[in-house]
Design a protein around this motif. Structure first.
Motif, PDB file in Angstrom:
ATOM      1  N   GLN A   1      -4.933   4.940   1.285  1.00  0.00           N
ATOM      2  CA  GLN A   1      -4.688   4.665  -0.128  1.00  0.00           C
ATOM      3  C   GLN A   1      -5.988   4.405  -0.878  1.00  0.00           C
TER       4      GLN A   1
ATOM      5  N   TYR B   1       0.831  -1.202   0.000  1.00  0.00           N
ATOM      6  CA  TYR B   1       0.000   0.000   0.000  1.00  0.00           C
ATOM      7  C   TYR B   1       0.870   1.259   0.000  1.00  0.00           C
TER       8      TYR B   1
ATOM      9  N   GLY C   1       0.902   4.330  -2.805  1.00  0.00           N
ATOM     10  CA  GLY C   1       0.759   5.750  -2.521  1.00  0.00           C
ATOM     11  C   GLY C   1       1.927   6.559  -3.040  1.00  0.00           C
TER      12      GLY C   1
ATOM     13  N   TRP D   1      -4.461  -1.220  -8.358  1.00  0.00           N
ATOM     14  CA  TRP D   1      -5.361  -1.308  -7.210  1.00  0.00           C
ATOM     15  C   TRP D   1      -6.008  -2.685  -7.117  1.00  0.00           C
TER      16      TRP D   1
END
Length: 252
Positions: free
Chosen positions: A221, A166, A170, A197
């Motif tokens: 995120q 994650y 980001g 994603w």
């Protein structure tokens, strides 16, 4: 394709995949395999090839869309878990992989190579599909009893590795400015965003908040993903019609 009934130009798909680093022959090979597996439906208009989603493909993409944007775990969790025990003979490795993939996608983790567990109540029969008849799974729904603790069950999920993934997501997408992209580049970037994603969503069990460590990065995120998706969608809007007709002056 989920929300627009118009057929999508095959050449447009190949063009976008090329922008993402996938060669033309590889992209067309994937389209052929997806057609053969009845995920998409192919038809021709003159020399042009177009694709629409099959009913099967639409169901698969709706499931992915739900997990990507909404999540599957209830937030009013009552402390109960679903436990699943399956035994697949060594001679059926393909079936074993299928069962493991379906349970993982549904948010289950495997405890030390043994039972699969997930917080909340799950329809395991639907998750495993008709192939479950070959393995006769044992399913129990309830609360863990001492000496088993919730922490032991949470260890079935690789949360540390997921948190690092994650953080990488980001770091990558905070640098992207949708407003600076052309409509076509915004569309290509949005495909890449969804791929990144969905890769995270596929491995995220989406545990209830009380089972997650403090400062869980998935929440932040997730907000970044939805914000980036909206910005890229708005920026790409003028490129969409050409991708359905196969006549976009952006690349023809």
């Amino acid at each position: 394709m989920l929300d627009d009934p118009r057929p999508l130009s095959g050449a447009s798909i190949v063009f976008v995949m090329g922008k993402l680093g996938v060669g033309e022959s590889a992209a067309r090979s994937v389209l052929q395999r997806m057609t053969a597996k009845n995920f998409i439906v192919r038809h021709k208009e003159g020399r042009k090839t177009f694709y629409t989603l099959s009913d099967r493909g639409r169901v698969v993409l709706r499931e992915g869309q739900e997990k990507m944007f909404a999540g599957w775990q209830p937030q009013d969790w009552d402390g109960r878990w679903t436990f699943v025990r399956i035994q697949v003979p060594e001679s059926k490795r393909t079936l074993r992989h299928q069962m493991a993939s379906r349970l993982s996608w549904a948010g289950f983790g495997q405890v030390d190579g043994g039972p699969w567990v997930a917080p909340g109540e799950h329809d395991v029969a639907t998750i495993l599909g008709p192939e479950q008849a070959e393995i006769s799974p044992i399913v129990v729904y309830g609360t863990p009893q001492p000496p088993t603790t919730e922490a032991m069950l949470v260890d079935a999920f690789e949360l540390k590795d997921l948190a690092e993934d994650y953080a990488e997501f980001g770091a990558k997408w905070r640098k992207v400015s949708a407003e600076s992209l052309t409509p076509v580049d915004a569309l290509v970037k949005r495909v890449e965003l969804h791929f990144d994603w969905l890769t995270l969503s596929r491995t995220d069990p989406q545990l209830p908040a009380e089972l997650l460590p403090d400062g869980w990065p998935g929440t932040v995120q997730g907000e970044l993903f939805r914000s980036m998706d909206a910005g890229l969608r708005k920026q790409e809007s003028t490129a969409i019609s050409g991708f359905f007709t196969g006549e976009s002056t952006e690349f023809w």
